[in-house]
Scaffold this motif. Structure first.
Motif, PDB file in Angstrom:
ATOM      1  N   PRO A 267       4.744  -0.848   8.054  1.00 29.37           N
ATOM      2  CA  PRO A 267       4.365  -1.245   6.690  1.00 29.37           C
ATOM      3  C   PRO A 267       3.440  -0.263   6.012  1.00 29.37           C
ATOM      4  O   PRO A 267       3.323  -0.264   4.788  1.00 29.37           O
ATOM      5  CB  PRO A 267       3.682  -2.607   6.899  1.00 29.37           C
ATOM      6  N   THR A 268       2.775   0.611   6.781  1.00 33.00           N
ATOM      7  CA  THR A 268       1.873   1.571   6.149  1.00 33.00           C
ATOM      8  C   THR A 268       2.633   2.675   5.423  1.00 33.00           C
ATOM      9  O   THR A 268       2.052   3.410   4.633  1.00 33.00           O
ATOM     10  CB  THR A 268       0.937   2.208   7.190  1.00 33.00           C
ATOM     11  N   ARG A 269       3.929   2.799   5.688  1.00 33.26           N
ATOM     12  CA  ARG A 269       4.730   3.827   5.021  1.00 33.26           C
ATOM     13  C   ARG A 269       5.344   3.327   3.719  1.00 33.26           C
ATOM     14  O   ARG A 269       6.003   4.077   3.005  1.00 33.26           O
ATOM     15  CB  ARG A 269       5.826   4.333   5.961  1.00 33.26           C
ATOM     16  N   GLU A 270       5.180   2.034   3.414  1.00 35.31           N
ATOM     17  CA  GLU A 270       5.680   1.474   2.163  1.00 35.31           C
ATOM     18  C   GLU A 270       4.653   1.703   1.048  1.00 35.31           C
ATOM     19  O   GLU A 270       3.474   1.947   1.307  1.00 35.31           O
ATOM     20  CB  GLU A 270       5.935  -0.028   2.341  1.00 35.31           C
ATOM     21  N   PRO A 271       5.079   1.631  -0.217  1.00 41.45           N
ATOM     22  CA  PRO A 271       4.116   1.709  -1.323  1.00 41.45           C
ATOM     23  C   PRO A 271       3.075   0.602  -1.195  1.00 41.45           C
ATOM     24  O   PRO A 271       3.392  -0.506  -0.758  1.00 41.45           O
ATOM     25  CB  PRO A 271       5.004   1.507  -2.564  1.00 41.45           C
ATOM     26  N   SER A 272       1.844   0.900  -1.542  1.00 42.86           N
ATOM     27  CA  SER A 272       0.753  -0.046  -1.321  1.00 42.86           C
ATOM     28  C   SER A 272       0.932  -1.309  -2.163  1.00 42.86           C
ATOM     29  O   SER A 272       1.281  -1.259  -3.343  1.00 42.86           O
ATOM     30  CB  SER A 272      -0.598   0.610  -1.635  1.00 42.86           C
TER      31      SER A 272
ATOM     32  N   SER B 275      10.887  -4.454   1.162  1.00 44.17           N
ATOM     33  CA  SER B 275       9.661  -4.992   1.763  1.00 44.17           C
ATOM     34  C   SER B 275       9.883  -6.440   2.138  1.00 44.17           C
ATOM     35  O   SER B 275      10.099  -7.289   1.273  1.00 44.17           O
ATOM     36  CB  SER B 275       8.481  -4.884   0.798  1.00 44.17           C
ATOM     37  N   ARG B 276       9.834  -6.739   3.438  1.00 42.27           N
ATOM     38  CA  ARG B 276      10.030  -8.109   3.894  1.00 42.27           C
ATOM     39  C   ARG B 276       8.878  -9.005   3.453  1.00 42.27           C
ATOM     40  O   ARG B 276       9.064 -10.211   3.282  1.00 42.27           O
ATOM     41  CB  ARG B 276      10.166  -8.148   5.423  1.00 42.27           C
ATOM     42  N   ARG B 277       7.692  -8.428   3.268  1.00 46.41           N
ATOM     43  CA  ARG B 277       6.525  -9.239   2.907  1.00 46.41           C
ATOM     44  C   ARG B 277       6.517  -9.573   1.412  1.00 46.41           C
ATOM     45  O   ARG B 277       6.374 -10.729   1.027  1.00 46.41           O
ATOM     46  CB  ARG B 277       5.251  -8.488   3.297  1.00 46.41           C
ATOM     47  N   THR B 278       6.661  -8.573   0.555  1.00 50.43           N
ATOM     48  CA  THR B 278       6.561  -8.819  -0.883  1.00 50.43           C
ATOM     49  C   THR B 278       7.922  -9.061  -1.528  1.00 50.43           C
ATOM     50  O   THR B 278       8.007  -9.214  -2.739  1.00 50.43           O
ATOM     51  CB  THR B 278       5.855  -7.642  -1.586  1.00 50.43           C
ATOM     52  N   GLY B 279       8.980  -9.104  -0.713  1.00 51.16           N
ATOM     53  CA  GLY B 279      10.300  -9.446  -1.227  1.00 51.16           C
ATOM     54  C   GLY B 279      10.732 -10.837  -0.819  1.00 51.16           C
ATOM     55  O   GLY B 279      11.872 -11.228  -1.050  1.00 51.16           O
ATOM     56  N   SER B 280       9.833 -11.603  -0.221  1.00 55.55           N
ATOM     57  CA  SER B 280      10.157 -12.958   0.230  1.00 55.55           C
ATOM     58  C   SER B 280       9.296 -13.975  -0.507  1.00 55.55           C
ATOM     59  O   SER B 280       8.240 -13.658  -1.053  1.00 55.55           O
ATOM     60  CB  SER B 280       9.939 -13.084   1.739  1.00 55.55           C
ATOM     61  N   PHE B 281       9.771 -15.225  -0.495  1.00 53.37           N
ATOM     62  CA  PHE B 281       9.031 -16.292  -1.173  1.00 53.37           C
ATOM     63  C   PHE B 281       9.432 -17.631  -0.572  1.00 53.37           C
ATOM     64  O   PHE B 281      10.403 -17.737   0.195  1.00 53.37           O
ATOM     65  CB  PHE B 281       9.298 -16.268  -2.679  1.00 53.37           C
ATOM     66  N   LEU B 282       8.712 -18.660  -0.944  1.00 54.86           N
ATOM     67  CA  LEU B 282       9.027 -20.033  -0.550  1.00 54.86           C
ATOM     68  C   LEU B 282       9.166 -20.899  -1.791  1.00 54.86           C
ATOM     69  O   LEU B 282       8.466 -20.685  -2.790  1.00 54.86           O
ATOM     70  CB  LEU B 282       7.926 -20.617   0.343  1.00 54.86           C
TER      71      LEU B 282
ATOM     72  N   GLY C 105       3.005   3.415 -10.637  1.00 54.79           N
ATOM     73  CA  GLY C 105       4.425   3.697 -10.736  1.00 54.79           C
ATOM     74  C   GLY C 105       5.263   2.794  -9.852  1.00 54.79           C
ATOM     75  O   GLY C 105       6.355   3.156  -9.425  1.00 54.79           O
ATOM     76  N   THR C 106       4.770   1.583  -9.571  1.00 52.51           N
ATOM     77  CA  THR C 106       5.453   0.659  -8.674  1.00 52.51           C
ATOM     78  C   THR C 106       6.806   0.225  -9.218  1.00 52.51           C
ATOM     79  O   THR C 106       7.030   0.185 -10.434  1.00 52.51           O
ATOM     80  CB  THR C 106       4.574  -0.590  -8.443  1.00 52.51           C
ATOM     81  N   SER C 107       7.701  -0.112  -8.278  1.00 51.51           N
ATOM     82  CA  SER C 107       9.021  -0.602  -8.661  1.00 51.51           C
ATOM     83  C   SER C 107       9.033  -2.109  -8.848  1.00 51.51           C
ATOM     84  O   SER C 107      10.044  -2.684  -9.272  1.00 51.51           O
ATOM     85  CB  SER C 107      10.053  -0.227  -7.579  1.00 51.51           C
ATOM     86  N   ALA C 108       7.938  -2.787  -8.509  1.00 54.87           N
ATOM     87  CA  ALA C 108       7.860  -4.241  -8.636  1.00 54.87           C
ATOM     88  C   ALA C 108       7.565  -4.610 -10.089  1.00 54.87           C
ATOM     89  O   ALA C 108       6.435  -4.886 -10.473  1.00 54.87           O
ATOM     90  CB  ALA C 108       6.785  -4.797  -7.704  1.00 54.87           C
ATOM     91  N   VAL C 109       8.603  -4.615 -10.923  1.00 57.70           N
ATOM     92  CA  VAL C 109       8.446  -4.885 -12.349  1.00 57.70           C
ATOM     93  C   VAL C 109       8.355  -6.390 -12.581  1.00 57.70           C
ATOM     94  O   VAL C 109       9.201  -7.143 -12.076  1.00 57.70           O
ATOM     95  CB  VAL C 109       9.631  -4.298 -13.140  1.00 57.70           C
ATOM     96  N   PRO C 110       7.345  -6.865 -13.300  1.00 59.81           N
ATOM     97  CA  PRO C 110       7.215  -8.308 -13.523  1.00 59.81           C
ATOM     98  C   PRO C 110       8.404  -8.873 -14.288  1.00 59.81           C
ATOM     99  O   PRO C 110       8.962  -8.226 -15.180  1.00 59.81           O
ATOM    100  CB  PRO C 110       5.922  -8.418 -14.342  1.00 59.81           C
TER     101      PRO C 110
END
Length: 429
Positions: free
Chosen positions: A228-233, A404-411, A319-324
């Protein structure tokens, strides 16, 4: 040779950690395999083994029932089945392990989602006499959807088929074909007898035709590729710290756990969903200032600008790809006995942010019989896997689950009683 991992910016190395989950149909021998693995690797304390021996004698067994090492609940022991996810921690000289022994019954497939959600390897058992069954395909589908990097097939109970190589080869071929249809490129197949201990920790003298690794040898040597350290912060804010004391009058810190990547002092970041930008002024870790911190450390981050940041906001690499956005499409596994249908109002929990949402439509449901997508199923029942389209009341910043398994998942959560309904994995934007 022991595999080591380097902590970023420290140069220190520690034995690597492997998280893995076991899965299989009822009575395939998952708990026995795990018990054998713990016992033969000398990872069982004397009092634990004594308790298992006594419990086995009480049930009329002459030898210890090693499955009881993982079936710890009273109800499990009485029924002779695993009804919940049993976690165990052990280590050898070569690697540390966290294992999750998941249930086999079809109605507990949702528990496998829990066990495999953080796993880097899925160990799927198949009874050599029965071969690949529907529940095997369901477990493969879950492992593929959760992007578990490594899949191991343990063809169990080889002692009951006279250790015949053709039986093993046929099961391995069918399993690999189904795995390929789910996008799993590589499967490691191992013939075992969990009850007798063949190829679990020590090589079997009964199968000279097999020259591959034992289960433990493969677990100790498989390459853990995810870092996970190699992914964007990504830093979800859990709590805003504002000490109202004279000496800390101007202190404003954002506390939480780094979900991915590395945060460094002086790094430019974006706060989502607002889109405002700032620079990391300082990072506090365990009461000390550090120049860098990485996933999954818990830290307090200070920014150079006085921004309106609150719980649920995401501090991300510039420059994140996580666009709201407020509309998202996801693949989900429905976990609750109450069906999920279009129009259902839910709460969507993503990292530390929880917002109101509504199920707009359910385009398809996966059929595990022929692996086809059934269009317009109307609803998803417990353990169903399908695609849903959601609309949220507030914008969310989600990564694609493939990234990203962590920030691409939800409940998805019931807003009335707080029960978990569905586990979701975001599709690419």
């Amino acid at each position: 040779m022991t595999e080591l991992i380097d902590a970023p910016a420290t140069g220190r190395s520690t034995p690597s950690l492997l998280r893995f989950a076991t899965a299989g149909s009822v009575d395939d021998g998952k708990s026995t395999l795990v018990g054998r693995l713990l016992h033969d690797s000398k990872s069982v304390l004397a009092d634990q083994l004594e308790a298992v021996t006594q419990a086995s004698q009480d049930r009329g067994r002459d030898t210890p029932d090693l499955s009881l090492l993982t079936d710890g609940l009273r109800a499990e022991r009485e029924q002779g089945i695993t009804i919940d996810v049993a976690y165990r921690y052990f280590a050898t000289l070569r690697r540390r392990f966290i294992l999750a022994d998941t249930p086999g019954h079809v109605q507990y497939t949702r528990n496998m989602v829990t066990g495999a959600s953080t796993a880097e390897l899925a160990l799927v058992l198949v009874d050599a006499r029965n071969g690949v069954v529907e529940q095997t395909r369901r477990h493969l589908a879950v492992a593929a959807l959760l992007r578990v990097p490594h899949v191991v097939l343990a063809v169990n109970k080889m002692d009951l088929v006279d250790y015949a190589e053709p039986v093993f080869a046929a099961v391995a071929e069918e399993f690999s074909a189904h795995a390929a249809s789910f996008g799993v490129a590589e499967v490691t197949a191992i013939p075992v007898s969990a009850l007798a201990g063949d190829n679990v920790v020590t090589p079997s003298p009964h199968m000279p035709w097999y020259a591959g690794p034992t289960v433990l040898e493969h677990l100790e040597t498989v390459r853990v590729t995810h870092d996970p350290t190699r992914e964007p912060s990504r830093f979800p804010v859990q709590y805003v710290i504002r000490p109202h004391t004279p000496e800390h009058r101007d202190y404003r810190g954002y506390a939480g756990q780094i979900a991915a990547g590395v945060l460094r002092t002086g790094e430019q970041v974006t706060v989502l969903p607002s889109g405002t930008t700032s620079t990391v002024e300082g990072i506090d870790l365990l009461g000390e200032q550090v120049d860098a911190a990485w996933a999954p450390q818990s830290v307090t981050v200070r920014l150079t600008d006085d921004l309106d940041v609150s719980r649920g906001d995401l501090i991300a690499a510039r420059g994140t790809s996580a666009v709201p956005g407020r509309d998202l499409t996801a693949t989900v596994c429905h976990l609750h006995d109450r069906p999920l249908a279009p129009g259902t109002r839910v709460l969507l929990k993503h990292t530390t942010r929880t917002v109101k949402a509504m199920v707009k439509e359910i385009p398809s449901r996966l059929s595990l019989t022929d692996l086809s997508q059934q269009p317009d199923p109307g609803e998803l029942a417990a353990n169903d896997i399908g695609r849903v389209v959601l609309r949220t009341a507030e914008p969310l910043s989600l990564d694609a689950y493939a990234d990203s398994r962590r920030t691409g998942s939800f409940l998805l959560i019931d807003p009335d009683d707080g029960t978990t309904l569905t586990a979701g994995m975001t599709e690419p934007h």
